[in-house]
Scaffold this motif. Sequence first.
Motif, mmCIF file in Angstrom:
data_model
loop_
_atom_site.group_PDB
_atom_site.id
_atom_site.type_symbol
_atom_site.label_atom_id
_atom_site.label_comp_id
_atom_site.label_asym_id
_atom_site.label_seq_id
_atom_site.Cartn_x
_atom_site.Cartn_y
_atom_site.Cartn_z
ATOM 1 N N GLU A 26 0.850 -1.177 0.000
ATOM 2 C CA GLU A 26 0.000 0.000 0.000
ATOM 3 C C GLU A 26 0.885 1.226 0.000
ATOM 4 O O GLU A 26 2.080 1.167 0.258
ATOM 5 C CB GLU A 26 -0.925 0.002 1.221
ATOM 6 C CG GLU A 26 -0.168 0.016 2.534
ATOM 7 C CD GLU A 26 -1.098 0.013 3.725
ATOM 8 O OE1 GLU A 26 -0.654 0.394 4.812
ATOM 9 O OE2 GLU A 26 -2.272 -0.371 3.542
ATOM 10 N N VAL A 27 0.295 2.351 -0.339
ATOM 11 C CA VAL A 27 1.046 3.591 -0.387
ATOM 12 C C VAL A 27 1.279 4.085 1.031
ATOM 13 O O VAL A 27 0.367 4.133 1.849
ATOM 14 C CB VAL A 27 0.274 4.653 -1.196
ATOM 15 C CG1 VAL A 27 1.074 5.947 -1.255
ATOM 16 C CG2 VAL A 27 -0.001 4.141 -2.600
ATOM 17 N N CYS A 36 -5.610 6.374 -1.297
ATOM 18 C CA CYS A 36 -4.369 6.060 -1.990
ATOM 19 C C CYS A 36 -4.340 4.584 -2.402
ATOM 20 O O CYS A 36 -4.795 3.727 -1.654
ATOM 21 C CB CYS A 36 -3.167 6.359 -1.097
ATOM 22 S SG CYS A 36 -3.108 8.072 -0.495
ATOM 23 N N SER A 38 -1.984 1.666 -5.189
ATOM 24 C CA SER A 38 -0.742 1.490 -5.939
ATOM 25 C C SER A 38 -0.913 0.807 -7.278
ATOM 26 O O SER A 38 0.064 0.664 -8.014
ATOM 27 C CB SER A 38 0.258 0.690 -5.103
ATOM 28 O OG SER A 38 -0.285 -0.567 -4.742
ATOM 29 N N GLU A 39 -2.110 0.362 -7.617
ATOM 30 C CA GLU A 39 -2.329 -0.299 -8.895
ATOM 31 C C GLU A 39 -3.418 0.426 -9.698
ATOM 32 O O GLU A 39 -4.437 0.824 -9.132
ATOM 33 C CB GLU A 39 -2.749 -1.759 -8.675
ATOM 34 C CG GLU A 39 -1.679 -2.636 -8.035
ATOM 35 C CD GLU A 39 -0.451 -2.798 -8.904
ATOM 36 O OE1 GLU A 39 -0.566 -2.628 -10.137
ATOM 37 O OE2 GLU A 39 0.618 -3.076 -8.356
ATOM 38 N N ILE A 42 0.801 4.294 -8.752
ATOM 39 C CA ILE A 42 0.657 4.864 -7.415
ATOM 40 C C ILE A 42 -0.143 6.162 -7.520
ATOM 41 O O ILE A 42 0.302 7.128 -8.135
ATOM 42 C CB ILE A 42 2.032 5.115 -6.785
ATOM 43 C CG1 ILE A 42 2.801 3.790 -6.689
ATOM 44 C CG2 ILE A 42 1.885 5.752 -5.415
ATOM 45 C CD1 ILE A 42 4.217 3.941 -6.203
ATOM 46 N N GLN A 61 6.554 9.001 -3.924
ATOM 47 C CA GLN A 61 6.489 8.041 -5.015
ATOM 48 C C GLN A 61 5.225 8.182 -5.869
ATOM 49 O O GLN A 61 5.036 7.446 -6.831
ATOM 50 C CB GLN A 61 6.591 6.603 -4.494
ATOM 51 C CG GLN A 61 5.384 6.105 -3.714
ATOM 52 C CD GLN A 61 5.527 6.344 -2.224
ATOM 53 O OE1 GLN A 61 6.051 7.383 -1.816
ATOM 54 N NE2 GLN A 61 5.081 5.377 -1.422
ATOM 55 N N SER A 62 4.382 9.142 -5.553
ATOM 56 C CA SER A 62 3.095 9.306 -6.258
ATOM 57 C C SER A 62 3.315 9.555 -7.747
ATOM 58 O O SER A 62 4.160 10.357 -8.144
ATOM 59 C CB SER A 62 2.311 10.467 -5.657
ATOM 60 O OG SER A 62 2.075 10.256 -4.280
#
Length: 486
Positions: A26-27, A36, A38-39, A42, A61-62
Amino acid sequence: MPQNLVPLLTGSKLLILVLCLNIPSEVESCPGACVCYSEPKITISCQQQGLTAIPAEIPIQSQRIFLHNNRITLVRATSFTSCRNMTILWIHSNNISLIEPGAFYGLTKLEELDLSDNTNLKSINPVTFRGLVHLHTLHLDRCGLLELSTGLFRGLFSLQYLYLQDNNLQILLDDTFIDLANLTYLFLHGNKIKSLSENVFRGLINLDRLLLHQNRVSVVHRRAFHDLGKVMTLYLFNNNLTVLTGDTMAPLVSLQYLRLNGNQWICDCQARSLWNWFKQFKGSSSELECHLPPRLAGRDLKRLQSSELDSCVDSFNQIRTSVFSTKTRSGKLPTGLPPLGSHDGSSKCCQPEMDKSFIYEAKGKAGPSSHSSRSSNNHLKEKENMSRPKYMETDPSKNGSNKQINDSPFGTFPSIVDPPLTKLRPEFLEPIEPSTVPTKKRQGCSKKNRSKAQCRLTQQGNSSTIIRIQDDQKSRKCQPSPSELE
């Protein structure tokens, strides 16, 4: 177990362990008002949360950030400093009035930026978009923009779609788009642009679609389109055009769809070069409804006979009398207006006229075309739904749809933004016809008119308005009979 297999198994286990540790479940540190995931990428989704400022704790990392439909007023220079992996940023439908210089500095991976529907964003600093070398889509529509600063789009070599419609732009400076060699769509409709200069579109060598309808364009420089050899669609309807030369249109060698209706065309000797250009144009065009001279009013310029374009009208006085009805019932001019034909001597055929935009600016405009902008309600709902992950449960109180984001950046476009030309609303397509349709025969004049070489004065609007028509072939002006002046 053979001794030579032990190192292999040990290495495989270590590899699997490393891979498992690197899989993000997870983020991390998701802002409290956001969702939020990630798939497939992200994503930080914070739309419609009543935010008044951009969250400070956006994960570094977004890749996709959705902040639309909030009440954000300011984009600071430090708002996205750490988001170097971001590819999509939506901040549309907020109350943004200021973007600090450097707000997008370092976002070299950014591909789509949507700032539309921020109606208080009157101007943008010219360095705002510097360094966005991979940006391919930029939405600046419905932002209340009063101008495009010099160098605003400098360095945006990858830009393909630029939406500038429905602002308050009045002037486009030369070389505004000079660096946009890869631009294919340029939407400028629904502004207040009055003229197109020689180098306003210089550099747009790959442009495919240029929409300029519903502006106030009255003057187009004869070389304004000199770099637009790949344009296939040009919309100039509902402007203040009266004359457009064939030389101006000549560079548009790839043109297929042309709309020039809703202008005040003067169909005399000044229109001959455009009439000749239409004879070789193979694409589709709307009608060009003649406004002057009165004997041709309502006729399509493309359907006229060559002989009907031999004479030249005194367009300045014709327009004034037809629009303002300057004569009274007694035949006298009201005070403050010069007599017909009294301005600086006799008129000259085929000379360019003064800017008449002041006459037509008050003319009512048609409704928005299907190319105009996204419907205010529909496009917001489309964008809200696209920013949701496909596996999330939607809140029926906020959205009734569950549309997903395509993994490709192009999949983020709302389907209503740019419908195909084949699906335009009927009222904006009719009548579209090939420019090569057979022309109608011109009605012959009576023997009386031929023998006496006279033309009759035409009344327009009401019986008190008398319009003088100049017979350029005979080099003399027609005079009304006493009975016609009564």
